[in-house]
Scaffold this motif. Structure first.
Motif, PDB file in Angstrom:
ATOM      1  N   PRO A 191      57.932  51.642  39.638  1.00 31.55           N
ATOM      2  CA  PRO A 191      59.007  51.053  38.837  1.00 31.55           C
ATOM      3  C   PRO A 191      59.398  51.961  37.664  1.00 31.55           C
ATOM      4  O   PRO A 191      60.510  51.894  37.162  1.00 31.55           O
ATOM      5  CB  PRO A 191      58.374  49.758  38.318  1.00 31.55           C
ATOM      6  N   LEU A 192      58.491  52.851  37.262  1.00 29.77           N
ATOM      7  CA  LEU A 192      58.766  53.694  36.100  1.00 29.77           C
ATOM      8  C   LEU A 192      59.457  55.007  36.444  1.00 29.77           C
ATOM      9  O   LEU A 192      60.078  55.636  35.596  1.00 29.77           O
ATOM     10  CB  LEU A 192      57.462  53.985  35.354  1.00 29.77           C
ATOM     11  N   PHE A 235      55.827  35.402  40.628  1.00 25.40           N
ATOM     12  CA  PHE A 235      54.505  35.392  41.256  1.00 25.40           C
ATOM     13  C   PHE A 235      54.576  35.941  42.681  1.00 25.40           C
ATOM     14  O   PHE A 235      53.659  36.627  43.131  1.00 25.40           O
ATOM     15  CB  PHE A 235      53.885  33.987  41.201  1.00 25.40           C
ATOM     16  N   LEU A 236      55.673  35.649  43.363  1.00 21.63           N
ATOM     17  CA  LEU A 236      55.856  36.176  44.716  1.00 21.63           C
ATOM     18  C   LEU A 236      55.939  37.706  44.679  1.00 21.63           C
ATOM     19  O   LEU A 236      55.242  38.399  45.417  1.00 21.63           O
ATOM     20  CB  LEU A 236      57.149  35.604  45.308  1.00 21.63           C
ATOM     21  N   GLU A 237      56.766  38.233  43.803  1.00 20.99           N
ATOM     22  CA  GLU A 237      56.946  39.673  43.683  1.00 20.99           C
ATOM     23  C   GLU A 237      55.664  40.345  43.205  1.00 20.99           C
ATOM     24  O   GLU A 237      55.325  41.438  43.650  1.00 20.99           O
ATOM     25  CB  GLU A 237      58.074  39.999  42.699  1.00 20.99           C
ATOM     26  N   GLY A 238      54.975  39.705  42.282  1.00 23.19           N
ATOM     27  CA  GLY A 238      53.712  40.245  41.779  1.00 23.19           C
ATOM     28  C   GLY A 238      52.721  40.409  42.917  1.00 23.19           C
ATOM     29  O   GLY A 238      52.072  41.443  43.056  1.00 23.19           O
ATOM     30  N   PHE A 239      52.628  39.398  43.759  1.00 25.56           N
ATOM     31  CA  PHE A 239      51.713  39.437  44.903  1.00 25.56           C
ATOM     32  C   PHE A 239      52.061  40.587  45.844  1.00 25.56           C
ATOM     33  O   PHE A 239      51.209  41.397  46.202  1.00 25.56           O
ATOM     34  CB  PHE A 239      51.765  38.096  45.640  1.00 25.56           C
ATOM     35  N   TYR A 268      53.942  43.247  45.233  1.00 24.99           N
ATOM     36  CA  TYR A 268      53.838  44.525  44.548  1.00 24.99           C
ATOM     37  C   TYR A 268      52.383  44.986  44.475  1.00 24.99           C
ATOM     38  O   TYR A 268      52.062  46.148  44.738  1.00 24.99           O
ATOM     39  CB  TYR A 268      54.440  44.396  43.150  1.00 24.99           C
ATOM     40  N   SER A 269      51.524  44.038  44.126  1.00 22.80           N
ATOM     41  CA  SER A 269      50.106  44.373  43.992  1.00 22.80           C
ATOM     42  C   SER A 269      49.521  44.738  45.363  1.00 22.80           C
ATOM     43  O   SER A 269      48.737  45.677  45.498  1.00 22.80           O
ATOM     44  CB  SER A 269      49.377  43.202  43.339  1.00 22.80           C
ATOM     45  N   THR A 319      50.905  48.293  46.182  1.00 19.56           N
ATOM     46  CA  THR A 319      50.326  49.327  45.325  1.00 19.56           C
ATOM     47  C   THR A 319      48.874  49.595  45.679  1.00 19.56           C
ATOM     48  O   THR A 319      48.433  50.732  45.735  1.00 19.56           O
ATOM     49  CB  THR A 319      50.393  48.899  43.846  1.00 19.56           C
ATOM     50  N   ARG A 320      48.132  48.516  45.913  1.00 20.11           N
ATOM     51  CA  ARG A 320      46.711  48.669  46.212  1.00 20.11           C
ATOM     52  C   ARG A 320      46.474  49.355  47.549  1.00 20.11           C
ATOM     53  O   ARG A 320      45.385  49.849  47.812  1.00 20.11           O
ATOM     54  CB  ARG A 320      46.019  47.304  46.195  1.00 20.11           C
ATOM     55  N   GLY A 333      47.503  51.964  48.376  1.00 20.75           N
ATOM     56  CA  GLY A 333      47.430  53.408  48.138  1.00 20.75           C
ATOM     57  C   GLY A 333      48.734  54.116  48.395  1.00 20.75           C
ATOM     58  O   GLY A 333      49.807  53.587  48.115  1.00 20.75           O
ATOM     59  N   LYS A 359      50.732  34.696  53.946  1.00 20.39           N
ATOM     60  CA  LYS A 359      50.282  34.263  52.613  1.00 20.39           C
ATOM     61  C   LYS A 359      51.452  33.744  51.781  1.00 20.39           C
ATOM     62  O   LYS A 359      51.320  32.783  51.030  1.00 20.39           O
ATOM     63  CB  LYS A 359      49.612  35.428  51.885  1.00 20.39           C
ATOM     64  N   LEU A 364      43.314  52.760  42.425  1.00 19.72           N
ATOM     65  CA  LEU A 364      42.935  53.856  43.318  1.00 19.72           C
ATOM     66  C   LEU A 364      42.116  54.944  42.626  1.00 19.72           C
ATOM     67  O   LEU A 364      41.423  55.713  43.271  1.00 19.72           O
ATOM     68  CB  LEU A 364      44.187  54.476  43.933  1.00 19.72           C
ATOM     69  N   GLY A 383      48.253  39.185  41.162  1.00 20.18           N
ATOM     70  CA  GLY A 383      49.442  39.971  41.477  1.00 20.18           C
ATOM     71  C   GLY A 383      50.430  39.921  40.329  1.00 20.18           C
ATOM     72  O   GLY A 383      50.961  40.947  39.900  1.00 20.18           O
TER      73      GLY A 383
END
Lengths: 199, 199
Positions: A108-109, A158-162, A164-165, A168-169, A171, A186, B109, B161
């Motif tokens: 995002p940055l 919360f949907l986007e956070g899930f 996104y996380s 990202t995780r 890798g 989910k 990571l 998330g």
């Protein structure tokens, strides 16, 4: 060919290559060759691959916009509507997996302005869809809430956070199609609980 | 001093410096000096700042563990319990803000093994707490769900998330105390809807 038609032809050619070979592996030269277009001519329409990529993203996401909206709106039961919304979103990701994978290049940055603009358009579109679904439940007196928009924002955060996380995780790799189906499962469980609670 | 006491004294001294000056600005030499400890002696207990940092994190998170658990367990109404759980978590972050800020150095990571181990311990502790709260609602026949653990996992996935995405999107800066209160407010709204639904 008119300027608009030429522009559309370039987008179509890029879409084919991106979908088939991936964005990273496609060069502007290849796209130009596909259309027997001079480099100068191609760069007149799109100064770099990124601007062409942004145009392709815009094109594919607008292509079924009205149809998708009609399908979601046709669902009278809010929970059915939100599940359909989630299905449509996942279908889109799976259909254009090779193209969307390239987004993993950015965070995002580091997201360039061309894509940021597009993403803020997507954001407001998604949010309107969710707001409309929640508002429907409110109108039907199924949901007892004061502000459909605020509730939709909370749901979306919360949907986007899930998502996104999860992405990202995973890798440097964009989740594969199977993983997106796991995410969808989910998300649907989440939506069911969000709408109905645990009781 | 016994070996254990010496180790505890080092952790206490590090905790004070980390909390006051931040982790990045604190050197091992300063901590050694605070205790009039030779470099060799200090490094015997903690081979580097990271291992000392991990020990400090473990120490502060275990310090109030039993008390926190007792407070959460004393709440009979599940929604009250989950709000208390969220309050306690935010209080902890705000209290140790200077120390936790250093975690921003890592992504999931690049997280070193010392911290990964600690985080998987935190993860299972948080999950047990949430599971216990949801299980209580199930026992009271307030929640009609089949698997409290699975429901807790779903809750936690979306909660984490949301937090993770908020923290990541805030760039290279760890959110300030005020922002954590904003996060808490959203988390509580989320928990209320998750438990009760929209109707």
């Amino acid at each position: 060919m008119s300027q608009d038609k030429k522009r559309d032809a370039i987008i179509e050619a890029a879409l084919k290559r991106f979908a088939h070979f991936g964005v990273a592996k496609t060069t502007m030269t290849e796209i130009g060759n596909d259309l027997s277009l001079s480099k100068a001519s191609l760069y007149y329409y799109f100064p770099d691959k990124l601007s062409l990529y942004a145009a392709v993203l815009k094109h594919i996401s607008e292509a079924t916009e009205k149809k998708d909206e009609a399908i979601i709106t046709s669902k009278e039961i809010p929970l059915e509507a939100i599940h359909t919304y989630l299905d449509i979103r996942t279908d889109f990701i799976i259909k254009y997996h090779n193209i969307l994978e390239y987004l993993k290049t950015y965070t995002p940055l580091t997201m360039p302005p061309e894509l940021q603009e597009l993403f803020s358009y997507f954001y407001s579109r998604e949010l309107s869809r969710i707001t409309a679904i929640i508002e429907k439940g409110k109108q039907q007196s199924v949901f007892h809430i004061s502000d459909s928009r605020k509730t939709a924002e909370l749901f979306f955060d919360f949907l986007e956070g899930f998502r996104y996380s999860f992405i990202t995780r995973s890798g440097n790799f964009f989740p594969d199609k199977k993983q997106f189906l796991t995410i969808l499962k989910k998300e649907k469980e989440f939506a069911s609980i969000f709408f109905k609670g645990l009781s």
